[in-house]
Structure formats: structure tokens, C-alpha cells
Design a protein around this motif. Structure first.
Motif, PDB file in Angstrom:
ATOM      1  N   GLU A  85      -3.464  16.745   2.365  1.00  0.00           N
ATOM      2  CA  GLU A  85      -2.493  15.668   2.549  1.00  0.00           C
ATOM      3  C   GLU A  85      -1.933  15.632   3.963  1.00  0.00           C
ATOM      4  O   GLU A  85      -1.727  14.558   4.528  1.00  0.00           O
ATOM      5  CB  GLU A  85      -1.356  15.812   1.533  1.00  0.00           C
ATOM      6  CG  GLU A  85      -1.748  15.439   0.113  1.00  0.00           C
ATOM      7  CD  GLU A  85      -0.549  15.350  -0.806  1.00  0.00           C
ATOM      8  OE1 GLU A  85       0.577  15.668  -0.349  1.00  0.00           O
ATOM      9  OE2 GLU A  85      -0.718  14.978  -1.980  1.00  0.00           O
ATOM     10  N   THR A 109      -4.862  -7.054  -4.021  1.00  0.00           N
ATOM     11  CA  THR A 109      -5.564  -5.789  -4.190  1.00  0.00           C
ATOM     12  C   THR A 109      -7.042  -6.036  -4.468  1.00  0.00           C
ATOM     13  O   THR A 109      -7.444  -7.106  -4.934  1.00  0.00           O
ATOM     14  CB  THR A 109      -4.964  -4.974  -5.342  1.00  0.00           C
ATOM     15  OG1 THR A 109      -4.967  -5.781  -6.522  1.00  0.00           O
ATOM     16  CG2 THR A 109      -3.545  -4.552  -5.025  1.00  0.00           C
ATOM     17  N   TRP A 166      -0.024   6.422   3.931  1.00  0.00           N
ATOM     18  CA  TRP A 166      -0.320   5.450   2.892  1.00  0.00           C
ATOM     19  C   TRP A 166      -0.305   6.185   1.552  1.00  0.00           C
ATOM     20  O   TRP A 166      -1.219   6.941   1.228  1.00  0.00           O
ATOM     21  CB  TRP A 166      -1.680   4.815   3.125  1.00  0.00           C
ATOM     22  CG  TRP A 166      -1.716   3.790   4.193  1.00  0.00           C
ATOM     23  CD1 TRP A 166      -1.766   2.437   4.028  1.00  0.00           C
ATOM     24  CD2 TRP A 166      -1.726   4.006   5.615  1.00  0.00           C
ATOM     25  NE1 TRP A 166      -1.798   1.799   5.241  1.00  0.00           N
ATOM     26  CE2 TRP A 166      -1.774   2.735   6.234  1.00  0.00           C
ATOM     27  CE3 TRP A 166      -1.693   5.149   6.426  1.00  0.00           C
ATOM     28  CZ2 TRP A 166      -1.794   2.581   7.608  1.00  0.00           C
ATOM     29  CZ3 TRP A 166      -1.708   4.995   7.787  1.00  0.00           C
ATOM     30  CH2 TRP A 166      -1.759   3.720   8.380  1.00  0.00           C
ATOM     31  N   GLY A 167       0.764   5.997   0.784  1.00  0.00           N
ATOM     32  CA  GLY A 167       0.847   6.601  -0.541  1.00  0.00           C
ATOM     33  C   GLY A 167       1.422   7.994  -0.582  1.00  0.00           C
ATOM     34  O   GLY A 167       1.697   8.527  -1.661  1.00  0.00           O
ATOM     35  N   TYR A 186      -6.809   1.056  -0.708  1.00  0.00           N
ATOM     36  CA  TYR A 186      -6.215   2.215  -1.367  1.00  0.00           C
ATOM     37  C   TYR A 186      -6.065   1.967  -2.860  1.00  0.00           C
ATOM     38  O   TYR A 186      -5.693   0.869  -3.291  1.00  0.00           O
ATOM     39  CB  TYR A 186      -4.843   2.534  -0.758  1.00  0.00           C
ATOM     40  CG  TYR A 186      -4.939   3.066   0.649  1.00  0.00           C
ATOM     41  CD1 TYR A 186      -5.083   4.418   0.896  1.00  0.00           C
ATOM     42  CD2 TYR A 186      -4.912   2.201   1.748  1.00  0.00           C
ATOM     43  CE1 TYR A 186      -5.185   4.908   2.190  1.00  0.00           C
ATOM     44  CE2 TYR A 186      -5.014   2.682   3.041  1.00  0.00           C
ATOM     45  CZ  TYR A 186      -5.150   4.036   3.251  1.00  0.00           C
ATOM     46  OH  TYR A 186      -5.264   4.520   4.529  1.00  0.00           O
ATOM     47  N   HIS A 201      -3.855   3.076  -4.824  1.00  0.00           N
ATOM     48  CA  HIS A 201      -2.470   2.906  -5.246  1.00  0.00           C
ATOM     49  C   HIS A 201      -1.865   1.589  -4.756  1.00  0.00           C
ATOM     50  O   HIS A 201      -0.702   1.305  -5.036  1.00  0.00           O
ATOM     51  CB  HIS A 201      -1.619   4.067  -4.730  1.00  0.00           C
ATOM     52  CG  HIS A 201      -1.708   4.261  -3.248  1.00  0.00           C
ATOM     53  ND1 HIS A 201      -2.541   5.187  -2.672  1.00  0.00           N
ATOM     54  CD2 HIS A 201      -1.102   3.630  -2.216  1.00  0.00           C
ATOM     55  CE1 HIS A 201      -2.425   5.131  -1.356  1.00  0.00           C
ATOM     56  NE2 HIS A 201      -1.555   4.186  -1.060  1.00  0.00           N
ATOM     57  N   ALA A 202      -2.630   0.786  -4.022  1.00  0.00           N
ATOM     58  CA  ALA A 202      -2.101  -0.496  -3.533  1.00  0.00           C
ATOM     59  C   ALA A 202      -1.799  -1.422  -4.703  1.00  0.00           C
ATOM     60  O   ALA A 202      -2.521  -1.448  -5.702  1.00  0.00           O
ATOM     61  CB  ALA A 202      -3.093  -1.145  -2.582  1.00  0.00           C
ATOM     62  N   GLN A 203      -0.727  -2.191  -4.561  1.00  0.00           N
ATOM     63  CA  GLN A 203      -0.306  -3.121  -5.602  1.00  0.00           C
ATOM     64  C   GLN A 203      -0.073  -4.497  -5.005  1.00  0.00           C
ATOM     65  O   GLN A 203       0.262  -4.625  -3.830  1.00  0.00           O
ATOM     66  CB  GLN A 203       0.972  -2.629  -6.286  1.00  0.00           C
ATOM     67  CG  GLN A 203       0.829  -1.296  -7.002  1.00  0.00           C
ATOM     68  CD  GLN A 203       2.134  -0.828  -7.612  1.00  0.00           C
ATOM     69  OE1 GLN A 203       3.198  -1.393  -7.357  1.00  0.00           O
ATOM     70  NE2 GLN A 203       2.075   0.210  -8.437  1.00  0.00           N
ATOM     71  N   ALA A 207       0.817  -1.215   0.000  1.00  0.00           N
ATOM     72  CA  ALA A 207       0.000   0.000   0.000  1.00  0.00           C
ATOM     73  C   ALA A 207       0.847   1.260   0.000  1.00  0.00           C
ATOM     74  O   ALA A 207       0.344   2.345   0.287  1.00  0.00           O
ATOM     75  CB  ALA A 207      -0.944   0.004   1.197  1.00  0.00           C
ATOM     76  N   LYS A 208       2.141   1.115  -0.313  1.00  0.00           N
ATOM     77  CA  LYS A 208       3.053   2.263  -0.391  1.00  0.00           C
ATOM     78  C   LYS A 208       3.076   3.043   0.921  1.00  0.00           C
ATOM     79  O   LYS A 208       2.922   4.260   0.958  1.00  0.00           O
ATOM     80  CB  LYS A 208       2.655   3.192  -1.543  1.00  0.00           C
ATOM     81  CG  LYS A 208       2.472   2.489  -2.875  1.00  0.00           C
ATOM     82  CD  LYS A 208       3.739   1.823  -3.344  1.00  0.00           C
ATOM     83  CE  LYS A 208       3.551   1.146  -4.692  1.00  0.00           C
ATOM     84  NZ  LYS A 208       4.747   0.397  -5.134  1.00  0.00           N
ATOM     85  N   ASP A 226      -4.984  -2.484   4.318  1.00  0.00           N
ATOM     86  CA  ASP A 226      -4.099  -1.934   3.288  1.00  0.00           C
ATOM     87  C   ASP A 226      -4.656  -2.079   1.879  1.00  0.00           C
ATOM     88  O   ASP A 226      -4.200  -1.402   0.963  1.00  0.00           O
ATOM     89  CB  ASP A 226      -2.726  -2.610   3.364  1.00  0.00           C
ATOM     90  CG  ASP A 226      -1.875  -2.049   4.493  1.00  0.00           C
ATOM     91  OD1 ASP A 226      -2.344  -1.139   5.190  1.00  0.00           O
ATOM     92  OD2 ASP A 226      -0.737  -2.525   4.676  1.00  0.00           O
TER      93      ASP A 226
END
Length: 313
Positions: free
Chosen positions: A49, A207, A72-73, A199, A201-203, A15-16, A196
Motif C-alpha cells: 500500500e 464507472t 486512490w482508495g 479502480y 472501488h470507483a463509484q 474514485a475515493k 479515475d
């Protein structure tokens, strides 16, 4: 494993997440009522942010604290200047105020080693004898969930129990171990990926593709955790079961289907709606918390302790 001609399947979720921490010395005089502080991030994806960081202050030895910021991200601060600046822009002014009143003892420590990964040794058709994998070699977590060392320790208990009935040098031992270890690891793994995976942007392999489920996870996880954190203060049985979840002795599914736990959560929810809990009212994040120390509220309800069986069940 590849040298032996074996390919271990990997489940992954990144999840960065980034974390930054710094150690401070508290002043001799009291600066606040708190003993531990967590500022949850704003859950709305369009929030500024600086309000999407989780901020934690927790005590260690010699009247010192560790101040941690996580995201996260978003980039986590990696130097003193950015750490100090961002600390004053987060959801709560209390976080920055504590740091201002304290003396920094270290620089900023930054990490991005936060990927969740589970190597499924239990799915090998014929794991090599005389060898087992434990700890991060099998399952590593985003450290915010604080279950990595617990998972490794429980793996040690699995080894100890199996040694009483299976020869550890036998060809059968690794397969039996990995099967039991996987059953135990499913508990912390489910907790980690359920959060996680919410999100965009999670990879990774775990996911979530559906937007609705992602939005629900993102918006409800922190408020749900806050509700639990309040409920366990007033119900020792719910507290004991939740501790068992965090210590990998009980699954989240078992926790959420336990009639006594559900009754306790429902009772607390009703009392909260009627403002009969005795808990302090919510304070907007931009305002300082009240001066009252509410520590005495913990465990207002007294119940029989939850029995903890010796087996891993």
C-alpha cells in the motif's frame, strides 16, 4: 433548479481519492539536482500500500516547496506523524530524504473533495433565462488533473464570444452558452474519468463494468504519462500540442490522431529503444536519482511553433 421545477442530470465518478500536503522551507545549500519531483504510484494492484501513493514536490515562492501525497482508495495521512512516517515508506527514498533536509512550515492539510461531477445544464430542454452556471457549479474535477480553474476560465471566454452575437439577456442565450460550454468541457472530463474509472472501488454513473478495461487503464496510464513526459522534452511540437490538451484548447482524441504528434512519439519511441535519446536511463525507485542536472535536454529538437487560433476551436 428544483425550485424552478427543473432537474439537472449529473454525471459522477468518485474514485475515493485523498490528498495531503505540507509546506516546507528548503535549506540554503543544495540538497539535490531536482527542481520538481513526481513519484508515480506502483501500478500493480498487489503492490504494498505504501507504494501506491503518488508523491509530488514542487517549488513555490521564498525557496519553499509543497510536498503532496495522494492515493486512490487508500487513506491519505491527515496528521503530521502519519504524513512523515508514510513519506519514508513510499516507492522512492528521495521523497523522504528531501523532507528530512527541509524545515516544515505548516501542519498537514487533507482533503477528500475529489469527486468528478458534471451537471448537464446543456441537456435542459428550456434552461431559465437570465442565469448561467460556470465553474464547479457545472463541472468539478479530481484536482490532481489541475483543470478546474482552466475549465472555469474557458467558460468565461465562451460567454465573451457569445455576447458578440447573442443578447445575453435573451431567452436564447443560456441554451447557446450551455451547448458551447459542454463541447469544451468534454475535453477535460474525458481525461479525468478515463483515469479515475480504472479502480474497482470507483463509484458513480461513469464507472467501468469490464474488468479487462479497468486493468488496462490501471496498468498503462502512469507509464503512458511517463512516456509523454519524456517525449515532450525532446520535441517542441509534441510539447506544444500536449500543453494545449492540458489547457483545454485541444482534445485528447485530436492529440492522439494528429499525424505530426504521432510521428514525434514514434520517433522518440524508436530512439528510446535504440538508446539514442540522451535521456537519463531509468533508476529503480528505491535508489536516489543521479546527480547530473538534465535540464538542458529540454527542447533539443527545434521546430516551428504551433499556431494557436484565437477561437476556441
Amino acid at each position: 433548479m428544483r425550485d424552478l421545477g427543473l432537474e439537472v442530470e449529473e454525471l459522477t465518478l468518485d474514485a475515493k481519492v485523498g490528498y495531503s500536503s505540507r509546506i516546507y522551507q528548503l535549506p540554503d545549500e543544495p540538497i539535490s539536482w531536482w527542481k520538481f519531483m513526481t513519484v508515480f504510484p506502483e501500478t500493480h494492484p498487489k503492490a504494498p500500500e505504501s507504494q501506491q501513493y503518488i508523491c509530488i514536490v514542487f517549488p513555490i515562492e521564498n525557496n519553499c516547496i509543497v510536498a503532496m501525497m495522494g492515493s486512490w482508495g487508500l487513506p491519505a495521512p491527515s496528521d503530521v506523524e502519519s504524513f512523515e512516517r508514510l513519506a519514508r515508506e513510499t516507492r522512492s527514498t528521495e521523497f523522504g530524504r528531501v523532507l528530512d533536509a527541509s524545515k516544515p512550515l505548516t501542519g498537514v492539510h487533507h482533503t477528500r473533495s475529489t469527486r468528478n461531477v458534471w451537471r448537464r445544464f446543456d441537456r435542459l430542454s428550456a434552461p431559465p433565462p437570465g442565469f448561467i452556471a460556470v465553474g464547479d457549479a457545472v463541472c468539478a474535477f479530481n484536482p490532481i488533473y489541475a483543470q478546474g480553474m482552466s475549465a472555469a476560465a474557458v467558460s468565461g471566454l465562451v460567454v465573451e464570444q457569445l455576447m458578440h452575437c447573442i443578447d445575453p439577456c435573451s431567452a436564447e442565450f443560456p441554451a447557446a452558452f450551455y451547448a458551447e460550454q459542454a463541447r469544451v468541457l468534454q475535453r477535460p472530463w474525458s481525461l479525468a474519468v478515463s483515469r479515475d474509472s480504472g479502480y474497482d472501488h470507483a463509484q458513480g454513473t461513469e464507472t467501468i463494468t469490464g474488468g479487462l478495461r479497468k486493468n488496462v487503464l490501471r496498468r498503462l496510464t502512469w507509464p503512458a504519462f511517463q512516456f509523454l513526459a519524456e517525449a515532450i522534452w525532446q520535441d517542441s511540437v509534441v510539447d506544444a500540442h500536449f500543453n494545449r490538451v492540458l489547457n483545454i484548447q485541444e482534445s485528447l482524441a485530436d492529440f492522439l490522431t494528429n499525424p505530426r504528434v504521432l510521428a514525434g512519439l514514434g520517433l522518440y519511441g524508436a530512439k528510446k529503444l535504440l538508446r539514442l535519446t540522451g535521456m537519463p536511463p531509468p533508476v529503480p525507485a528505491h535508489r536516489p536519482p543521479p546527480d547530473t542536472d538534465y535540464s538542458a535536454l529540454r527542447g533539443l529538437a527545434r521546430h516551428e511553433p504551433v499556431s494557436v487560433p484565437e477561437s476556441l476551436e
